[in-house]
Design a protein around this motif. Structure first.
Motif, PDB file in Angstrom:
ATOM      1  N   GLY A 342     -44.063  23.765-103.203  1.00  0.00           N
ATOM      2  CA  GLY A 342     -43.965  23.098-101.908  1.00  0.00           C
ATOM      3  C   GLY A 342     -45.155  22.220-101.606  1.00  0.00           C
ATOM      4  N   ARG A 343     -46.056  22.057-102.545  1.00  0.00           N
ATOM      5  CA  ARG A 343     -47.268  21.251-102.353  1.00  0.00           C
ATOM      6  C   ARG A 343     -47.186  19.970-103.170  1.00  0.00           C
ATOM      7  N   TYR A 344     -47.754  18.920-102.646  1.00  0.00           N
ATOM      8  CA  TYR A 344     -47.614  17.645-103.347  1.00  0.00           C
ATOM      9  C   TYR A 344     -48.839  16.738-103.262  1.00  0.00           C
ATOM     10  N   LYS A 345     -49.803  17.002-102.399  1.00  0.00           N
ATOM     11  CA  LYS A 345     -50.901  16.058-102.206  1.00  0.00           C
ATOM     12  C   LYS A 345     -51.696  15.830-103.485  1.00  0.00           C
ATOM     13  N   ILE A 346     -51.780  16.826-104.329  1.00  0.00           N
ATOM     14  CA  ILE A 346     -52.559  16.691-105.560  1.00  0.00           C
ATOM     15  C   ILE A 346     -52.009  15.575-106.440  1.00  0.00           C
ATOM     16  N   PHE A 347     -50.696  15.324-106.369  1.00  0.00           N
ATOM     17  CA  PHE A 347     -50.095  14.337-107.278  1.00  0.00           C
ATOM     18  C   PHE A 347     -50.456  12.898-106.927  1.00  0.00           C
ATOM     19  N   PRO A 348     -50.413  12.472-105.647  1.00  0.00           N
ATOM     20  CA  PRO A 348     -50.891  11.118-105.351  1.00  0.00           C
ATOM     21  C   PRO A 348     -52.364  10.915-105.705  1.00  0.00           C
ATOM     22  N   ILE A 349     -53.184  11.939-105.490  1.00  0.00           N
ATOM     23  CA  ILE A 349     -54.606  11.810-105.818  1.00  0.00           C
ATOM     24  C   ILE A 349     -54.787  11.712-107.332  1.00  0.00           C
ATOM     25  N   ALA A 350     -54.152  12.646-108.064  1.00  0.00           N
ATOM     26  CA  ALA A 350     -54.255  12.604-109.526  1.00  0.00           C
ATOM     27  C   ALA A 350     -53.654  11.314-110.073  1.00  0.00           C
ATOM     28  N   GLY A 351     -52.541  10.872-109.486  1.00  0.00           N
ATOM     29  CA  GLY A 351     -51.917   9.633-109.924  1.00  0.00           C
ATOM     30  C   GLY A 351     -52.826   8.437-109.710  1.00  0.00           C
ATOM     31  N   GLY A 352     -53.523   8.412-108.568  1.00  0.00           N
ATOM     32  CA  GLY A 352     -54.447   7.319-108.308  1.00  0.00           C
ATOM     33  C   GLY A 352     -55.592   7.289-109.308  1.00  0.00           C
ATOM     34  N   VAL A 353     -56.154   8.461-109.604  1.00  0.00           N
ATOM     35  CA  VAL A 353     -57.264   8.542-110.569  1.00  0.00           C
ATOM     36  C   VAL A 353     -56.802   8.090-111.950  1.00  0.00           C
ATOM     37  N   LEU A 354     -55.658   8.612-112.406  1.00  0.00           N
ATOM     38  CA  LEU A 354     -55.163   8.283-113.739  1.00  0.00           C
ATOM     39  C   LEU A 354     -54.746   6.810-113.837  1.00  0.00           C
ATOM     40  N   MET A 355     -54.180   6.282-112.761  1.00  0.00           N
ATOM     41  CA  MET A 355     -53.771   4.882-112.787  1.00  0.00           C
ATOM     42  C   MET A 355     -54.982   3.960-112.897  1.00  0.00           C
ATOM     43  N   VAL A 356     -56.019   4.229-112.093  1.00  0.00           N
ATOM     44  CA  VAL A 356     -57.247   3.429-112.168  1.00  0.00           C
ATOM     45  C   VAL A 356     -57.858   3.538-113.561  1.00  0.00           C
ATOM     46  N   ALA A 357     -57.927   4.774-114.091  1.00  0.00           N
ATOM     47  CA  ALA A 357     -58.517   4.971-115.415  1.00  0.00           C
ATOM     48  C   ALA A 357     -57.702   4.257-116.499  1.00  0.00           C
ATOM     49  N   GLY A 358     -56.371   4.385-116.434  1.00  0.00           N
ATOM     50  CA  GLY A 358     -55.525   3.769-117.442  1.00  0.00           C
ATOM     51  C   GLY A 358     -55.617   2.253-117.438  1.00  0.00           C
ATOM     52  N   LEU A 359     -55.610   1.658-116.249  1.00  0.00           N
ATOM     53  CA  LEU A 359     -55.706   0.200-116.157  1.00  0.00           C
ATOM     54  C   LEU A 359     -57.062  -0.299-116.644  1.00  0.00           C
ATOM     55  N   TYR A 360     -58.119   0.447-116.301  1.00  0.00           N
ATOM     56  CA  TYR A 360     -59.442   0.037-116.773  1.00  0.00           C
ATOM     57  C   TYR A 360     -59.525   0.120-118.301  1.00  0.00           C
TER      58      TYR A 360
END
Length: 529
Positions: A342-360
């Protein structure tokens, strides 16, 4: 207006609770087919375009085959969402499938490029309701706590369509002819239509409120102008040309008028009160940026791999397999974890970190980067997007009342679509400018002339270049890719910032012991800023 309210999710047929799981599975299969239709179409048609132009001619109008479809889809998306909220989800969804199939049949029978463009627009009108209908129906049938699992499956369908589309398109065109790139939609659509008609049971609605025609018209004009600016800017017309400036003015004035009118309309197409929810607004921003990054990446990564790494263009969908495969797996895992916890906040945060890292990491690629290394970089980006793709829809739906489920789904889809238009346009302009500069530096005026018409040379043109010019072009593409992904990295930081401010409202609908709790779990969650 009480009769316009929907029954709570999961309570559409109380007397058939024992049959509901099987019913939902059949409906979900039909929804996945509909999602596949919407996602596959452009991928298949893109592969068939050279053959289509060879038979119908009209090369100068080629871009409108895609642009007409995109414009119609973007403009129709919010309207389909509102129609579903007002008159019932099932009827609106089935109507969108029928219109899509009519457009597909007519496109397959087109005798010239003008007819094909017009029929593709009809297809786009139907496609605008397919994805919205899929997500909104899941919102109706499945409690919020369970939606993550099913929406993760839909993300998997999207990834498979992006991988398999070019392969399917090439096979169909080579063996059956390009017209079957459209006719193939008909049997699949009929199966989806029959399953939805027979199995999907949702409350019927009656409303005396009229459709907000003025609001729909203003929104359509505004969206059309924006998409045309991002499609034509820097290609058909210079960014500072009178035509682009006129379109910008039309778009801005129309959207301002639309916002003003929505505060007065009896039944607004896009109720502004849904943006009072902090989470909904943040998910709209995250969806826009995700679309910006995702479609920019799918445009430049195959180009880099073909031009710099020497990959074959035949199986272009497979070139994105590391990114799309990672996205598929992560979407499924995120959905399962969200359903169980029932929890989901970790996914937008993790997604943001991984997206920034992947694009860089992707911005670091040069002419010496191996396919394995670039594949790892793409996988990192795919992991990030997998954390975001369906969680944005899930949280957006969890942030509004059930009566606004359709407009919430359509708005989230629309923001992602607009983000993709901006991403392709802005990253593309930066890429083209950088390629031309590097070609001028390494190959002189001849190099600039080589890429003056288009910075994206096809495999045949690239093979004809002298070795020195080919090497210069590889360095230019590498530099252009670096600039585009560096811009994407900066834009993706917005996702991380927005994710930090997401308020985790527990998803309802999980296992309950108390009947009172179970009833409460069916109620929609709407939190304000």
């Amino acid at each position: 207006m009480a009769d316009t309210q929907q029954a709570p999710a999961g309570q559409d047929i109380p007397e058939e609770q024992g049959k509901q799981p099987r019913s939902v599975r059949v409906v979900l299969l039909a929804l996945m087919i509909a999602m596949m239709l919407a996602m596959l179409d452009n991928m298949i048609v893109g592969t068939a375009m050279p053959t289509i132009v060879g038979e119908l001619g009209g090369l100068q109008h080629l871009s409108w085959v895609v642009t007409g479809y995109t414009l119609a889809t973007a403009a129709a998306t919010p309207i389909w969402g509102k129609l579903g909220d007002m008159y019932g989800r099932k009827g609106a969804f089935m109507a969108s499938i029928v219109i899509f199939l009519i457009g597909s049949a007519l496109s397959g029978m087109a005798q010239d490029m003008g007819q094909l463009i017009g029929f593709r627009a009809v297809q786009g009108l139907g496609a605008g309701g397919l994805m919205v209908g899929v997500m909104a129906i899941i919102g109706d049938l499945v409690p919020p706590r369970e939606r993550g699992k099913y929406q993760g499956m839909m993300a998997g369908v999207m990834a498979l369509a992006m991988i398999g589309g070019p392969l399917v398109g090439g096979t169909i065109t080579d063996n059956w002819g390009w017209r079957w790139a459209f006719y193939i939609n008909l049997p699949l659509g009929v199966i989806a239509l029959a399953a939805v008609s027979a199995v999907l049971h949702l409350p019927k609605k009656r409303t005396k409120t009229r459709i907000d025609y003025l609001g729909a018209a203003l929104l359509t004009v505004g969206i059309t102008a924006i998409v045309l600016v991002t499609t034509w800017g820097g290609t058909e017309y210079a960014w500072t040309s009178a035509r682009i400036m006129e379109l910008c003015a039309i778009g801005i004035v129309s959207l301002i008028a639309f916002v003003i009118w929505q505060t007065k309309a009896a039944e607004p197409v896009l109720p502004l009160h849904i943006f009072r929810s902090r989470n909904f607004t943040l998910m709209s921003v995250i969806g826009f940026v995700t679309g910006f990054v995702m479609f920019g990446a799918t445009l430049f990564l195959p180009l880099y791999q073909q031009s710099v790494q020497g990959a074959s263009a035949t199986n272009s969908g497979l070139l994105l397999l590391p990114m799309l495969g990672a996205m598929l797996v992560t979407s499924m895992v995120a959905g399962r974890v969200t359903t169980n916890s029932g929890r989901y906040k970790i996914f937008p945060i993790a997604g943001g970190v991984l997206m920034v890292a992947g694009l860089y990491l992707l911005s670091l690629m040069d002419t010496g980067t191996s396919r394995f290394t670039s594949g790892v970089y793409m996988a990192v980006l795919g992991l990030g997007m997998g954390c975001l793709m369906q969680i944005t829809m899930l949280v957006a739906q969890n942030s509004v009342q059930m009566k606004d489920m359709g407009v919430a789904s359509s708005s989230t889809t629309l923001f992602r679509t607009l983000g993709s238009s901006f991403g392709v346009a802005i990253m593309g302009a930066l890429f083209n400018h950088r390629v031309q500069d590097v070609m001028a530096e390494r190959a002189g005026s001849a190099g600039r002339q080589l890429t003056e018409q288009s910075a994206q040379l096809d495999a045949a043109s690239l093979a004809k270049l002298p070795a020195a010019a080919r090497e210069a072009y590889q360095h230019a593409v590498s530099a252009g890719t670096h600039s585009a992904f560096l811009l994407g990295t900066a834009v993706a930081v917005i996702v991380l910032i927005a994710a930090v401010f997401v308020k985790e409202v527990p998803l309802k609908g999980g296992p309950q012991k108390d009947p009172a709790d179970a009833a409460q779990a069916q109620a929609p969650v709407a939190e304000a800023v």
